[in-house]
Design a protein around this motif. Sequence first.
Motif, PDB file in Angstrom:
ATOM      1  N   THR A  21       0.835  -1.194   0.000  1.00 52.49           N
ATOM      2  CA  THR A  21       0.000   0.000   0.000  1.00 52.49           C
ATOM      3  C   THR A  21       0.871   1.245   0.000  1.00 52.49           C
ATOM      4  OG1 THR A  21      -0.047   0.135   2.388  1.00 52.49           O
ATOM      5  CG2 THR A  21      -1.777  -1.195   1.340  1.00 52.49           C
ATOM      6  N   ARG A  22       0.267   2.359  -0.338  1.00 52.20           N
ATOM      7  CA  ARG A  22       1.001   3.624  -0.379  1.00 52.20           C
ATOM      8  C   ARG A  22       1.581   3.981   0.998  1.00 52.20           C
ATOM      9  NH1 ARG A  22      -1.348   8.407  -3.652  1.00 52.20           N
ATOM     10  NH2 ARG A  22       0.650   9.222  -4.231  1.00 52.20           N
ATOM     11  N   ALA A  23       0.808   3.759   2.037  1.00 48.46           N
ATOM     12  CA  ALA A  23       1.284   4.069   3.392  1.00 48.46           C
ATOM     13  C   ALA A  23       2.474   3.191   3.765  1.00 48.46           C
ATOM     14  CB  ALA A  23       0.160   3.878   4.400  1.00 48.46           C
ATOM     15  N   TRP A  24       2.419   1.940   3.384  1.00 52.62           N
ATOM     16  CA  TRP A  24       3.513   1.022   3.680  1.00 52.62           C
ATOM     17  C   TRP A  24       4.792   1.477   2.989  1.00 52.62           C
ATOM     18  CZ3 TRP A  24       6.207  -2.232   0.308  1.00 52.62           C
ATOM     19  CH2 TRP A  24       7.025  -3.173   0.920  1.00 52.62           C
ATOM     20  N   MET A  25       4.693   1.887   1.718  1.00 55.78           N
ATOM     21  CA  MET A  25       5.881   2.342   0.997  1.00 55.78           C
ATOM     22  C   MET A  25       6.404   3.654   1.581  1.00 55.78           C
ATOM     23  SD  MET A  25       5.281   1.033  -2.936  1.00 55.78           S
ATOM     24  CE  MET A  25       4.573   2.519  -3.494  1.00 55.78           C
ATOM     25  N   ALA A  26       5.511   4.542   1.999  1.00 56.12           N
ATOM     26  CA  ALA A  26       5.944   5.798   2.604  1.00 56.12           C
ATOM     27  C   ALA A  26       6.688   5.525   3.911  1.00 56.12           C
ATOM     28  CB  ALA A  26       4.738   6.701   2.844  1.00 56.12           C
ATOM     29  N   GLU A  27       6.158   4.583   4.712  1.00 54.44           N
ATOM     30  CA  GLU A  27       6.813   4.234   5.976  1.00 54.44           C
ATOM     31  C   GLU A  27       8.188   3.635   5.711  1.00 54.44           C
ATOM     32  OE1 GLU A  27       8.366   1.723   8.927  1.00 54.44           O
ATOM     33  OE2 GLU A  27       7.235   0.789   7.320  1.00 54.44           O
ATOM     34  N   ALA A  28       8.281   2.793   4.696  1.00 57.65           N
ATOM     35  CA  ALA A  28       9.570   2.180   4.362  1.00 57.65           C
ATOM     36  C   ALA A  28      10.569   3.235   3.911  1.00 57.65           C
ATOM     37  CB  ALA A  28       9.386   1.126   3.265  1.00 57.65           C
ATOM     38  N   ALA A  29      10.116   4.206   3.123  1.00 57.32           N
ATOM     39  CA  ALA A  29      11.011   5.267   2.655  1.00 57.32           C
ATOM     40  C   ALA A  29      11.486   6.126   3.816  1.00 57.32           C
ATOM     41  CB  ALA A  29      10.302   6.124   1.612  1.00 57.32           C
ATOM     42  N   GLU A  30      10.566   6.441   4.743  1.00 56.19           N
ATOM     43  CA  GLU A  30      10.939   7.257   5.903  1.00 56.19           C
ATOM     44  C   GLU A  30      11.934   6.538   6.796  1.00 56.19           C
ATOM     45  OE1 GLU A  30       7.547   8.656   8.063  1.00 56.19           O
ATOM     46  OE2 GLU A  30       6.663   9.536   6.269  1.00 56.19           O
ATOM     47  N   SER A  31      11.750   5.229   6.959  1.00 54.41           N
ATOM     48  CA  SER A  31      12.628   4.488   7.856  1.00 54.41           C
ATOM     49  C   SER A  31      13.965   4.153   7.195  1.00 54.41           C
ATOM     50  CB  SER A  31      11.944   3.191   8.300  1.00 54.41           C
ATOM     51  OG  SER A  31      11.842   2.305   7.201  1.00 54.41           O
ATOM     52  N   GLY A  32      14.007   4.222   5.856  1.00 48.19           N
ATOM     53  CA  GLY A  32      15.244   3.921   5.144  1.00 48.19           C
ATOM     54  C   GLY A  32      15.538   2.439   5.054  1.00 48.19           C
ATOM     55  N   ARG A  33      14.567   1.609   5.426  1.00 47.05           N
ATOM     56  CA  ARG A  33      14.779   0.165   5.401  1.00 47.05           C
ATOM     57  C   ARG A  33      14.257  -0.444   4.104  1.00 47.05           C
ATOM     58  NH1 ARG A  33      11.571  -1.788  10.343  1.00 47.05           N
ATOM     59  NH2 ARG A  33      10.194  -0.280   9.436  1.00 47.05           N
ATOM     60  N   GLY A  34      14.914  -1.491   3.667  1.00 51.20           N
ATOM     61  CA  GLY A  34      14.432  -2.264   2.535  1.00 51.20           C
ATOM     62  C   GLY A  34      13.366  -3.243   2.995  1.00 51.20           C
ATOM     63  N   ARG A  35      12.556  -3.705   2.081  1.00 53.82           N
ATOM     64  CA  ARG A  35      11.501  -4.663   2.376  1.00 53.82           C
ATOM     65  C   ARG A  35      11.580  -5.821   1.403  1.00 53.82           C
ATOM     66  NH1 ARG A  35       7.647  -3.240   6.507  1.00 53.82           N
ATOM     67  NH2 ARG A  35       8.322  -1.181   7.116  1.00 53.82           N
ATOM     68  N   THR A  36      11.139  -6.964   1.866  1.00 57.29           N
ATOM     69  CA  THR A  36      11.016  -8.116   0.979  1.00 57.29           C
ATOM     70  C   THR A  36       9.575  -8.190   0.527  1.00 57.29           C
ATOM     71  OG1 THR A  36      12.747  -9.288   2.159  1.00 57.29           O
ATOM     72  CG2 THR A  36      11.300 -10.603   0.781  1.00 57.29           C
ATOM     73  N   LEU A  37       9.377  -8.319  -0.781  1.00 59.39           N
ATOM     74  CA  LEU A  37       8.052  -8.447  -1.358  1.00 59.39           C
ATOM     75  C   LEU A  37       7.913  -9.840  -1.948  1.00 59.39           C
ATOM     76  CD1 LEU A  37       7.927  -5.071  -3.316  1.00 59.39           C
ATOM     77  CD2 LEU A  37       7.157  -5.528  -0.999  1.00 59.39           C
ATOM     78  N   PHE A  38       6.733 -10.410  -1.854  1.00 62.85           N
ATOM     79  CA  PHE A  38       6.465 -11.712  -2.435  1.00 62.85           C
ATOM     80  C   PHE A  38       5.442 -11.544  -3.548  1.00 62.85           C
ATOM     81  CE2 PHE A  38       8.010 -12.619   1.812  1.00 62.85           C
ATOM     82  CZ  PHE A  38       8.997 -13.562   1.526  1.00 62.85           C
ATOM     83  N   VAL A  39       5.663 -12.248  -4.663  1.00 69.28           N
ATOM     84  CA  VAL A  39       4.821 -12.120  -5.847  1.00 69.28           C
ATOM     85  C   VAL A  39       4.338 -13.505  -6.257  1.00 69.28           C
ATOM     86  CG1 VAL A  39       4.742 -11.354  -8.252  1.00 69.28           C
ATOM     87  CG2 VAL A  39       6.180 -10.124  -6.608  1.00 69.28           C
ATOM     88  N   GLY A  40       3.020 -13.664  -6.348  1.00 66.95           N
ATOM     89  CA  GLY A  40       2.435 -14.914  -6.812  1.00 66.95           C
ATOM     90  C   GLY A  40       2.378 -14.930  -8.328  1.00 66.95           C
ATOM     91  N   THR A  41       2.349 -16.129  -8.904  1.00 68.49           N
ATOM     92  CA  THR A  41       2.350 -16.273 -10.359  1.00 68.49           C
ATOM     93  C   THR A  41       1.386 -17.371 -10.786  1.00 68.49           C
ATOM     94  OG1 THR A  41       4.074 -17.963 -10.376  1.00 68.49           O
ATOM     95  CG2 THR A  41       4.796 -15.663 -10.476  1.00 68.49           C
ATOM     96  N   GLN A  42       1.145 -17.432 -12.081  1.00 69.21           N
ATOM     97  CA  GLN A  42       0.507 -18.607 -12.660  1.00 69.21           C
ATOM     98  C   GLN A  42       1.655 -19.504 -13.093  1.00 69.21           C
ATOM     99  OE1 GLN A  42      -2.338 -17.275 -15.593  1.00 69.21           O
ATOM    100  NE2 GLN A  42      -3.888 -17.153 -13.997  1.00 69.21           N
ATOM    101  N   THR A  43       1.660 -20.720 -12.599  1.00 70.47           N
ATOM    102  CA  THR A  43       2.796 -21.605 -12.839  1.00 70.47           C
ATOM    103  C   THR A  43       2.739 -22.226 -14.227  1.00 70.47           C
ATOM    104  OG1 THR A  43       1.630 -23.387 -11.714  1.00 70.47           O
ATOM    105  CG2 THR A  43       3.187 -22.110 -10.414  1.00 70.47           C
ATOM    106  N   GLY A  44       3.905 -22.622 -14.698  1.00 67.10           N
ATOM    107  CA  GLY A  44       4.046 -23.238 -16.011  1.00 67.10           C
ATOM    108  C   GLY A  44       5.480 -23.652 -16.214  1.00 67.10           C
ATOM    109  N   ALA A  45       5.891 -23.674 -17.465  1.00 73.72           N
ATOM    110  CA  ALA A  45       7.244 -24.120 -17.804  1.00 73.72           C
ATOM    111  C   ALA A  45       8.313 -23.246 -17.160  1.00 73.72           C
ATOM    112  CB  ALA A  45       7.427 -24.128 -19.319  1.00 73.72           C
ATOM    113  N   GLU A  46       8.084 -21.943 -17.070  1.00 72.91           N
ATOM    114  CA  GLU A  46       9.109 -21.035 -16.540  1.00 72.91           C
ATOM    115  C   GLU A  46       8.819 -20.530 -15.131  1.00 72.91           C
ATOM    116  OE1 GLU A  46      10.296 -17.933 -19.193  1.00 72.91           O
ATOM    117  OE2 GLU A  46      10.015 -19.217 -20.938  1.00 72.91           O
TER     118      GLU A  46
END
Length: 170
Positions: A21-46
């Motif tokens: 969310t926008r608030a989450w990214m703003a908080e991360a920018a203010e704190s100067g910390r990196g974040r780990t993001l997880f991304v779901g996919t439709q599975t297949g050959a790759e």
Amino acid sequence: MSLKVDRRRVLKGLAVAPMATRAWMAEAAESGRGRTLFVGTQTGAESKGIYSCKWDAVKGDLGPLGLAATTENPTFLAVSPNNEYLYAANEVDTFNGTKGGGVSAFAVDAKAGRLTAINAVSSMGAGTCHVEVDRTGRAVFCANYTGGSAASFHVKDGGGLSEAVSHFQY
């Protein structure tokens, strides 16, 4: 192992799963910390499941970390309020030998960008397309698009899911 990532593939993945969310990214920018993001996919050959990226809010950089967990068609993800568990909607036709989709539970290791499978349960319907955790972190809900239904689950100690405790057919 070489992980080839191009802009089109990253954008495709980002279009499938909400990142923050926008608030989450703003908080991360203010704190100067990196974040780990997880991304779901439709599975297949790759694509094999859920991937992780490192977000540097100060620099505005997003870089791939790699495959976080192997699971079939994790098209929607939800993280528990304490960020310790991640739940995935498995949008499949058959789950564990039964017609319909599933919901998978994972323990989160954000620092390493990895997920450890806890368990997976039937979503009680076809086309599982959405999953959400309540604000207490004690219940998970899913919606089944094709099946026209919804189900709820208790979160067990350790982040695993119970079998469905309620199912609503619409």
